[in-house]
Structures are given as C-alpha cells and as structure tokens.
Design a protein around this motif. Structure first.
Motif: not given
Length: 263
Positions: A8-14, A37-47
């Motif tokens: 899941r990708i959320s937010g903006e930034g590095d 996520e207001n500072q970073w582009q979050i890449h939350a991963l399922d292992a």
C-alpha cells in the motif's frame, strides 16, 4: 526467488518502506504511517507468507530482503529509508547489510541482530490446532482460540489473519473462514526467522534502534553485536512500553521516527 509483495502506498515525499512483524500485515503500523505520510511516501509491505502477499516454501532473511529490493526496483526507488518492527526489523537490517547502496537509513523497532530461542511455539500450535469447522464469526473463533492462547490482545492480533472464504471457493459449508498466513511454512521455517541476519560487512549508514523499556528483545548483551554490525547506530528507549511499543506509545514512537528520518 523473489515474490511480488502486496503493498500500500500513501503520502508524498521521499520513500519510506515499512515492514511488519511475525504474524502481522501491512496494517500493523498504520497508526504510525498515518502520522508520517504528510512527510514521506509510505510503502507498507506484506511479507511473503503474510497478509495478501504470495505464499512461498522459501522463507529466510536473505529471501525476504530480496523481496524488498524487488519492490524498490518495480517502483523505481533507487534508495530508501526503512522502518521495521520485530521480524520486519530483521528484514530491514538484512536489506541494509546486503544492499547498503540501496539504503539511506533504517529504524529497527524492538529487535536485535541476534538469534533468539524459539518462543512462539504455543501460538503456532494453537493456530494450527484451531478447528474452524462451524465457525461463523470472529467471536466464535476467538472463543476457540482461547483454549490455546490465553491473552486476549494476542488473540485479537492473530485473528486479524482470519479471512472469510469466498463463496465460490468454499468446499464445505461448515468451513467459512481460513488463515491468510502460510502457517505450515512459517512453522517449518521458524528457525530461519529466529536467526540473526547474515552479514559479510557492517552497514555504515545511520541506524536507530528503538526499545520498549519493558521488553527483553534488545538486551545489554546484544549491544556488542549491534555496534559491530551497525557502528553508526544509536538506541532510544520508550518508557512504559513493551514489544508493541508503536501501538502502546504511538506519539513517542512517531516523534523518535520523525526526528531521525529528517537527518
């Protein structure tokens, strides 16, 4: 061989890659990622073998680190920061140790780069032995799991992995639920998950270890190994928190992450 992880990708930034722990999923650190996520582009991963990611008979830290790199490649991420809790912290350490050129920094939540004695036997046994025949609700599943897992909070966490079987896939009208986790492989490869990350050289980049004061996962005897593998690391301790420090003290945990990530 790598697997294509659910994400899941959320937010903006590095980019900031977020990795959950054993028996978890990408939702586990949701309280923290929503605050970041207001500072970073979050890449939350399922292992692999967790959540909605593919199942695989192979499960060890080199393979799981390669999965993260494959995700980065698929999303054109040259270099990232990584936050991992427990098993996810070991995956983060393995990525940094194996692919240091791809990692800016890592945050390791309440885990050390050491081999632990088996301590999830009762949970694995209970989940495997749970009879789902005739279960029509999570409340019923919880009542049955209580025979094997005493702590209600642990049961609630584990039962997040229970999913309703789509009608077209049901083979028995008495079995409506199933585990999303690949329990047989997790049990068979448990020694790999208890093991320390492998390393040919230390990771010289910034590393923040965050310990719950009431948790025994990061101990004084581990500090020499931590310094050897991560010479630029530092340790922060959250008072009044245990192993689930991000859920127990989200504000304190988030603040530590924010201060470290902007360096």
């Amino acid at each position: 061989m790598t697997v294509e992880l659910n994400y899941r990708i959320s937010g903006e930034g590095d980019p900031l890659i977020v990795l959950h722990g054993l028996f978890g999923s990408l939702d586990n650190l949701g309280v923290i990622t929503r605050r970041l996520e207001n500072q970073w582009q979050i890449h939350a991963l399922d292992a692999r073998n967790h959540g909605s990611s593919p199942h695989s008979d192979d499960m060890d830290y080199p393979a799981m680190a390669a999965d993260v790199i494959a995700h980065m490649d698929a999303h054109s991420i040259d270099k990232a920061r990584i936050l991992g809790h427990s098993m996810g912290g070991k995956v983060a350490m393995q990525v940094a140790l194996t692919y240091p050129e791809r990692v800016h920094s890592i945050i390791v939540a309440d885990i050390s780069p050491v081999t632990y004695k088996p301590h999830h036997d009762a949970i694995l046994d209970g989940m495997q032995r749970l009879n789902l025949q005739g279960v029509t609700s999570r409340a019923e599943a919880d009542a049955r799991l209580a025979e094997f897992v005493e702590v209600a909070g642990v049961r609630q966490f584990l039962l997040k992995n229970l999913e309703r079987i789509p009608a077209e896939q049901q083979r028995d009208d008495q079995e409506l639920f199933r585990w999303r986790l690949n329990l047989p492989v997790i049990e068979a490869r448990y020694d790999n998950l208890a093991a320390a990350p492998t390393a040919e050289a230390p990771f010289e980049g910034p590393v923040l270890f965050i310990k719950g004061a009431d948790s025994a996962y990061i101990q004084e005897k581990h500090k020499a190994t931590i310094r050897e593998l991560f010479p630029a690391s530092e340790l922060a301790v959250i008072d009044g928190a245990g192993h689930w420090l991000h859920a127990e003290k989200p504000s304190e945990f988030t603040q530590l992450c924010q201060e470290f990530l902007v360096r």
